[in-house]
Design an enzyme around this catalytic site. Structure first.
Site, PDB file in Angstrom:
ATOM      1  N   HIS A   1       0.964  -1.320  -0.188  1.00 48.96           N
ATOM      2  CA  HIS A   1      -0.125  -0.174   0.019  1.00 48.96           C
ATOM      3  C   HIS A   1       1.029   1.431   0.380  1.00 48.96           C
ATOM      4  CE1 HIS A   1      -3.490  -2.193   0.245  1.00 48.96           C
ATOM      5  NE2 HIS A   1      -3.692  -2.128   1.760  1.00 48.96           N
TER       6      HIS A   1
ATOM      7  N   LYS B   1     -13.809   4.559   7.365  1.00 47.27           N
ATOM      8  CA  LYS B   1     -14.229   5.169   7.050  1.00 47.27           C
ATOM      9  C   LYS B   1     -15.428   5.499   6.866  1.00 47.27           C
ATOM     10  CE  LYS B   1     -13.089   5.352   2.729  1.00 47.27           C
ATOM     11  NZ  LYS B   1     -14.193   5.215   1.302  1.00 47.27           N
TER      12      LYS B   1
END
Length: 895
Positions: free
Chosen positions: A161, A561
């Site tokens: 990532h 999120k």
């Protein structure tokens, strides 16, 4: 220009209270490195640069110290006064400073670890595997504790990532400086060698200053694979067996090394680098094959060199250490298979049978690396069998220290890394599987034309997994993760696709299909989905074949999120508790795979404290998690730090199953269930009032450098799933966290907690919960860290870039409310008062991060509100990206 003396060179180091409280040797290191940087800036050829850096530095320290609006405005005015060229140079100077401070901190950690090495009775070693074993034994008895130690498993999985903002060239320069700083520790003060070392350090600081801090191009997936290999080569290959050795030394005492070890290898490595194709079109089947090949080359080369070194030192003569019957038989087999090698080894070790065997084993490892089918080992088990024959022969001949010394290190390395180094895991989105399966079924029914390019690539991945398994063994690849698992069918689809890939007469690869539950709704549905999938015939057959072992992955990033950090933490705990209870009822050996990021907003924070806060039976001696970006190099970049990290985490994993820990967590969860329910509802409502407000997504993109982060050449993976920021659903969790941290708000790590605590309202009750409920303590402590790295004044300026005072006020109010409650619960009169060492570190850095934030604000404001000409646009973007890199280094986290 005459050479400056140390006292004349005004360095970049602040002399505030926090800096003065640092350990003396670290403070000396920081002063030395700061003075070298000051000299480099003076010699840089840019007139006045050093003085401008000093002006801004002193101004931000003054603003941080007295917190007056006037002082802050003076610092901001200095940042605004620079030309864009000078602003770039100043941003680079502060970034280099942070790299130097970071390496000084790392060096101090290494220094302390070395000084207390070998003293497990020290208080600092209380969270070691050896100490955890002693405590566990006291609760469950020696035999049970020993069995749990032998079943222990710590499984870090490295991912690519895009959260490592440093270039590889910058990291390499920093590593060279670390080595020079270490060498300097052992030199006489004031001697010629010390002066020579400092001159070399000055040269390296100058190199660091002159190295472009930003990558010109994004790294390819193969680049990312090779970056991970550097960590293996330089650290993990030797650090992991050293951890085993330390634990065995502590448990066996003086007898260690003279008899078979108690410890079994408890570390397994995984990697998504080259295998994670969820949203990354650049990771293809070809890349996956290359990744497996590169990893195998590295481990086989390492094993070959280790075997060769052991062979050179294993000079025990047949007269003093006779070969066993089994070793003689092994020598006959090795000789028959390798006549040239046998002839050479007979000359080099005519009267040394154990050395002769190791020389021939070394040649077979080399043949395995070169893919020489006639001589190669087919699988690691064959190599282990040969090594154990040598080992047992030495022990039987009265040479146990030869048997269980360096040879045991090699055995541990083979057991840990195999011939593949790290298991390559494949990840793909469930929606992609559904789409491709529909194409395959239509084609099979004669209702469709040729398969799409995407479908062909998905099927090729399964053929590639099968190829990797044939070449490197089934442990090299086989875990297949399904992102956004929403039904049992999403898991069953994987094996159906694998059968389509190999055709009617083919043999599909052996697969362990792992669900990844990411959203709030998916976490709630997880137990029902798992209960349904184990009734699938193919899934059930694989479950039986593995001894009813099963992995379930939990996503921290998207759940946070989705519903905010507070509700996500509570949902994750509840999901783990329910899945663990279900697994217990079904007789399943569950491993929960934690998709934790580096940042606090993505499940980051100290792993060992998080492990000890988990629900009963959710760990049971097995812990798997993702390690990514800057976290990989922070935790595994230095051998000493890597060994300490592995020891700490493994200790927590072992201890998590202690009855006292499980009873504490279970009782606390029950006692504070009503508190949890209140916090969950209040925090989610507050979070939704922000993120579901009309126009939130474009406002977020305006008040943070989210859009510009996509310009950074961080990693091969795109920063978002869609083309625009009209919806948070299309935005990946990494830039969501990264952008808020750059704006010095860190909203992803804390928003909603203040409202949640206010809804409970009883400060004494919450203080008791903080003391008794490990989950709440972990949340509060992580939020305290997150808020300490934020800055209210700078945050207000970022929020002011958007034309939404209502949203800006909502964020500011929640930040103040959360800070007030966290301080009231954790104690003291300010954030991190209960963690003074961490508080000092944050305070020392904050004024310098402020300087970079002011430069970033200037660039962002210009890009948002001014008419920037096409010719000037790249310059302003570059200034912003330079400041992003610097703030990342200063805060020591990105996404």
């Amino acid at each position: 220009m005459r050479e400056l003396t140390r006292t004349e060179a005004i360095d970049l180091v602040g002399r505030d209270e926090a800096e003065q409280e640092l350990p003396e040797r670290m403070r000396a290191d920081v002063r030395l490195l700061g003075s070298l940087l000051g000299r480099v800036l003076r010699e840089s050829g840019s007139p006045g640069l050093y003085e401008d850096v000093e002006r801004l530095r002193r101004a931000t320290i003054a603003a941080y110290t007295d917190e007056s609006p006037e002082a802050f405005e003076r610092a901001a005015a200095i940042a605004e006064s620079f030309s864009i060229e000078r602003a770039e140079e100043v941003a680079r100077a502060f970034t280099v400073y942070f790299h130097l401070v970071n390496l000084a901190e790392e060096h101090q950690r290494v220094r302390v670890l070395r000084e207390r090495d070998g003293r497990p009775d020290k208080e600092e070693a209380a969270d070691s595997v050896a100490a955890a074993f002693v405590r566990l034994s006291a609760e469950v008895g020696d035999d049970t504790a020993l069995q749990r130690l032998r079943d222990l498993r710590f499984h870090p999985v490295f991912t690519a990532h895009p959260t490592e903002a440093r270039r590889r060239a910058v990291s390499s320069s920093i590593r060279r400086l670390v080595r020079l700083l270490g060498e300097r520790d052992f030199l006489l003060s004031g001697g010629a060698d010390e002066r020579r070392a400092e001159r070399r350090m000055l040269e390296e600081v100058d190199t660091l200053w002159r190295t472009a801090p930003l990558r010109a191009e994004k790294p390819t997936p193969v680049d990312e694979v090779r970056a991970i290999m550097a960590v293996f080569d330089e650290t993990l290959y030797t650090a992991v067996p050293h951890v085993y050795r330390r634990v065995d030394d502590a448990l066996q005492g003086p007898a260690a090394g003279s008899r078979a070890p108690i410890v079994r290898p408890f570390v397994r490595l995984g990697t998504w680098v080259g295998g994670d194709r969820d949203g990354n079109p650049f990771v293809t089947a070809s890349i996956t094959r290359k990744a497996a090949g590169i990893a195998s080359e590295h481990i086989l080369l390492g094993l070959e060199k280790s075997s060769q070194r052991i062979a050179k030192t294993l000079t025990a003569a047949a007269e003093t250490t006779p070969a066993s019957t089994e070793l003689e038989a092994l020598l006959q087999r090795l000789t028959a298979a390798d006549e040239d090698g046998a002839s050479d080894s007979a000359k080099r070790a005519a009267t040394e049978p154990h050395k002769r065997a190791m020389l021939l084993i070394t040649r077979r490892i080399g043949a395995t690396r070169r893919r020489d089918a006639d001589l190669a080992y087919r699988e690691p088990a064959q190599l282990l069998a040969d090594l154990r024959v040598v080992q047992e022969s030495l022990a039987a001949a009265g040479a146990p220290r030869q048997a269980y010394g360096h040879l045991q290190q090699l055995v541990w390395q083979v057991e840990t890394f195999g011939f593949h180094l790290a298991e390559l895991e494949v990840r793909q989105h469930s929606a992609v599987h559904r789409k491709v399966l529909a194409e395959c079924e239509a084609l099979a029914a004669g209702e469709g034309g040729a398969l799409s390019t995407q479908a062909e690539e998905v099927l090729e991945v399964f053929r590639t997994i099968a190829q990797i398994q044939r070449r490197y063994g089934p442990d090299a690849a086989g875990r297949y993760i399904v992102s956004f698992t929403q039904s049992a069918a999403d898991l069953a689809n994987v094996r159906t696709l694998a059968r389509f890939a190999v055709g009617a007469g083919g043999t599909p690869p052996v697969l362990d299909v792992i669900p990844l539950f990411e959203t709030f709704a998916d976490l709630q549905a997880a137990p029902e989905i798992m209960a349904e999938i184990i009734t699938d015939a193919e899934f059930a057959a694989r479950l039986d074949a593995t001894g009813r072992r099963l992995e379930v992955m939990l996503g921290y990033s998207d759940s946070s999120k989705d519903v905010g950090p507070v509700a996500a933490n509570l949902a994750l705990y509840e999901a783990q508790a329910k899945i663990a209870a279900w697994a217990q009822d079904e007789g399943i050996r569950l491993t929960l795979f934690h998709g934790r990021g580096g940042a606090l907003g993505r499940g980051g924070g100290p792993a060992n404290s998080a492990i000890l806060a988990q629900p009963p039976h959710s760990v049971d001696g097995r812990f798997k998690l993702t390690e990514q970006g800057e976290v990989i190099f922070a935790r595994y970049g230095d051998p000493n730090i890597a060994m300490r990290h592995i020891d700490q985490v493994a200790a927590a994993v072992l201890l998590a199953s202690a009855p006292s820990i499980e009873e504490r967590n279970s009782a606390a969860a029950e006692r504070y269930a009503e508190v949890a329910a209140t916090m969950d509802t209040a925090s989610r409502e507050r979070f939704f009032s922000l993120v579901k407000a009309d126009g939130f997504a474009p406002w977020f993109a305006t008040v943070t450098p989210m859009e510009e982060i996509g310009l950074l050449a961080l990693g091969s993976r795109p920063a978002r799933r869609g083309l625009s920021v009209e919806s948070l659903e299309d935005l990946r969790a990494i830039p969501w966290v990264f952008a808020w941290s750059q704006a010095r708000i860190n909203l992803a790590g804390w928003f909603g907690l203040g409202t949640a605590l206010e809804a409970v309202g009883d400060v004494e009750l919450l203080r008791r919960a903080y003391d008794e409920w490990p989950l709440l303590r972990t949340v509060i402590d992580n939020v305290g860290m997150s808020l300490a790295k934020a800055d209210e004044r700078i945050a207000q300026r970022y929020l002011g870039l958007g034309d939404r005072p209502d949203l800006a006020e909502l964020v500011a109010d929640e930040m103040a409310l959360t800070t007030r409650w966290v301080v009231a619960i954790a104690g003291g009169d300010e954030l991190l008062a209960n963690k003074p060492v961490l508080q000092r570190a944050v305070k020392m850095r904050s004024p310098y991060v402020d300087a970079l934030s002011l430069l970033q604000l200037r660039a962002l404001r210009t890009l948002r509100t001014a008419e920037v000409s096409e010719s000037n646009l790249p310059r302003w973007q570059r200034l912003l990206l330079l400041s992003v890199s610097g703030v990342s280094a200063g805060l020591q986290n990105t996404g």
